[in-house]
Design a protein around this motif. Structure first.
Motif, PDB file in Angstrom:
ATOM      1  N   CYS A 194       0.847  -1.204   0.000  1.00  0.00           N
ATOM      2  CA  CYS A 194       0.000   0.000   0.000  1.00  0.00           C
ATOM      3  C   CYS A 194       0.881   1.253   0.000  1.00  0.00           C
ATOM      4  CB  CYS A 194      -0.909   0.000   1.218  1.00  0.00           C
ATOM      5  SG  CYS A 194      -1.901   1.501   1.322  1.00  0.00           S
ATOM      6  N   CYS A 220      -0.444   3.079   3.765  1.00  0.00           N
ATOM      7  CA  CYS A 220      -0.200   2.465   5.083  1.00  0.00           C
ATOM      8  C   CYS A 220       0.876   1.369   5.042  1.00  0.00           C
ATOM      9  CB  CYS A 220      -1.496   1.919   5.672  1.00  0.00           C
ATOM     10  SG  CYS A 220      -2.054   0.366   4.930  1.00  0.00           S
ATOM     11  N   CYS A 278      -6.896   0.497   3.973  1.00  0.00           N
ATOM     12  CA  CYS A 278      -7.129   1.954   3.929  1.00  0.00           C
ATOM     13  C   CYS A 278      -7.654   2.440   2.574  1.00  0.00           C
ATOM     14  CB  CYS A 278      -5.861   2.707   4.324  1.00  0.00           C
ATOM     15  SG  CYS A 278      -4.588   2.707   3.051  1.00  0.00           S
TER      16      CYS A 278
END
Ligand SMILES: Cc1ncc(COP(=O)(O)O)c(C=O)c1O
Ligand SMILES: [Zn+2]
Length: 388
Positions: free
Chosen positions: A8, A11, A27
Motif C-alpha cells: 500500500c 499504510c 485503507c
C-alpha cells in the motif's frame, strides 16, 4: 519471476500479487507492485537493453509479469524522443525535447498501462474488464482486451470525443455513455462490478497500469544515456504517468542505473479542471474535488484523483510545480507546435507547451536546461475541438 509483493502506498500493508487486487484492503489507497530489484538487476543489465526489441517489453524483468505469463502486446512503447529545435529557439531554450506518445497503439500513452495491466489481469484469471474513461484509456483497454480475448466494459461521459467512443465500439467493447463525469462512470462500475463479475481497471485502482506507465521513466533515462532531464512537463489527470515515472526513477537508482538527481516535475492541467494545481498552490497534501469540471482536453477532465497525495508529494519533493492552461490557449498552440515541429499533438500535450511558455516567462527554467514535454496522445482524436 521478480515481482515480490504488492504494498500500500499509504499504510504500507502487504498484499499478495498472486490474485486479483484492487485498492488496499485496510485503507483503500493504491497498491504498488514491489519488484525484487537486487534479483532483477542480476538478470538484466543496462548494456543488454539496446539488443532487445524496441518496445516496453525490453524491461521485462522490471515488469510484474511472471516468466510463464503471456504478454498481450500490440507493439507499445519504444516511442521517439524528438528534439524540438524550432520551438525551443522561440522560447530561448537550447535543449527542448518531446516524448511523442501518440505513436503508441491506439495513439496514446494509455497503451503502456493497459498492455501490462491486461496481461496481468488475464494471467490472474479475470475475464471481464471494466474501466471508466475520459477517452484514451477506453480505447486502449478495448484494444488490449480484444487482443487478449477478454471482455471490455467501458463507461464514458456522454460528451467524450466521438473518435474515442467509436474506437471502443469498433474494437468490440461494450460501451456505456453516462450523463456525468469520469468520477460518475467510476461510481457506476463500483456499484455493479460484483454482480456483473467485472474486474475494475480504473486508474490506480489496480496495481499494474502504473507498472506499464513507469516504462516512460525507463525509456527516458535510456534515451538520454542514463542522465535524467532537468525538467519534465506532464499533462495530469489521474497522474499515473507521473507517479509511474517517479517509481521508475527510484527503481533505477536502486539498480545503480542512474544517480540521485531527479527532474523538476510539473503537472499541467486545464483551468476548467485543475484540482492538483489548486491543491499545490494551497499547500494541501490532498486535492479536493474540482467543481463543474470542463475542458476539451478530455484526459484532463478528472475532478478528483485517487493518487492525489502521491502526485502532490512528487511535485513538492522534486521542487517542481503545477500549472493550469486555458482551453483556448491549448487549441491555439496546437498549430504552433504542428507547424514548427510536424506533430499534431493532443490538447493535453498542447497544454504542456502553453505551460512551458508561462514557466519560461516567469523565469523558472534556465535557457540551457534539458526540458521534456510529454505529448501523451494524438490530435486526430479531438477533431470536434477544431474549426472544420
Ligand atoms: C492524451 C491524454 N493525456 C493525459 C492524460 C492524463 O493521464 P493520467 O491519468 O496518467 O494523468 C490522459 C488521460 O486520459 C490522456 O488521454
Ligand atoms: Zn493501506
Amino acid at each position: 519471476m521478480f515481482l515480490s509483493h504488492l504494498e500500500c502506498t499509504s499504510c504500507g500493508l502487504r498484499h499478495e500479487w498472486s490474485r486479483l487486487q484492487n485498492l488496499c484492503t485496510a485503507c483503500h489507497k493504491p497498491l504498488f507492485a514491489i519488484v525484487d530489484l537486487a534479483k532483477a538487476g542480476r538478470a538484466l543489465t543496462r548494456e543488454v537493453l539496446p539488443t532487445r526489441e524496441k518496445s516496453l517489453w525490453r524491461y521485462r524483468e522490471l515488469l510484474p509479469l511472471p516468466a510463464d505469463a503471456e504478454t498481450v502486446s500490440l507493439g507499445e512503447g519504444g516511442t521517439p524522443l524528438l528534439r524540438a529545435t524550432r520551438l525551443g529557439g522561440e522560447l530561448g531554450l537550447s535543449n527542448l525535447w518531446i516524448k511523442d506518445e501518440s505513436q503508441n497503439p491506439t495513439q496514446s500513452f494509455k497503451a503502456r498501462g493497459m498492455a501490462v495491466a491486461v496481461s496481468m489481469a488475464k494471467y490472474l484469471g479475470a475475464s471481464k474488464l471494466a474501466v471508466p474513461s475520459a477517452g484514451n484509456a477506453g480505447g486502449a483497454l478495448a484494444a488490449y482486451a480484444a487482443r487478449a480475448g477478454l471482455e471490455a466494459h467501458i463507461f464514458m461521459p456522454r460528451d467524450t470525443p466521438r473518435a474515442n467512443i467509436i474506437e471502443c465500439r469498433e474494437l468490440g467493447a461494450h460501451v456505456a455513455l453516462v450523463d456525468g463525469l469520469i468520477t460518475d462512470c467510476g461510481a457506476e462500475i463500483a456499484r455493479r462490478k460484483t454482480t456483473e463479475g467485472w474486474f475494475d481497471m480504473s486508474t490506480l485502482k489496480e496495481p499494474y497500469r502504473v507498472e506499464g506507465k513507469k516504462t516512460l521513466g525507463y525509456e527516458l533515462a535510456e534515451q538520454f544515456d542514463w542522465q535524467l532531464p532537468d525538467v519534465i512537463l506532464y499533462p495530469t489527470g489521474g497522474g499515473t504517468g507521473l507517479i509511474g515515472m517517479w517509481k521508475a526513477f527510484d527503481e533505477m537508482e536502486v539498480l545503480g542505473w542512474i544517480g540521485k538527481k531527479r527532474p523538476r516535475m510539473f503537472s499541467v492541467q486545464a483551468t476548467g479542471c485543475a484540482p492538483i494545481v489548486r491543491a499545490f498552490e494551497n499547500g494541501d497534501s490532498t486535492a479536493a474535488e474540482f467543481p463543474d469540471a470542463h475542458t476539451c482536453a478530455s484526459g484532463l477532465r478528472v475532478p478528483r484523483a485517487i493518487g492525489d497525495f502521491l502526485i502532490l508529494n512528487i511535485l513538492r519533493r522534486s521542487n517542481g510545480g503545477a500549472v493550469a492552461v486555458d482551453d483556448k490557449e491549448m487549441i491555439r498552440i496546437t498549430r504552433e507546435v504542428g507547424s514548427s515541429e510536424g506533430l499534431f499533438v493532443a490538447p493535453e500535450g498542447a497544454a504542456c507547451f502553453a505551460a512551458l511558455k508561462s514557466l519560461c516567462r516567469a523565469g523558472k527554467i534556465a535557457s540551457s536546461e534539458r526540458v521534456v514535454i510529454f505529448n501523451t496522445g494524438s490530435g486526430i482524436k479531438y477533431l470536434d475541438s477544431y474549426e472544420p
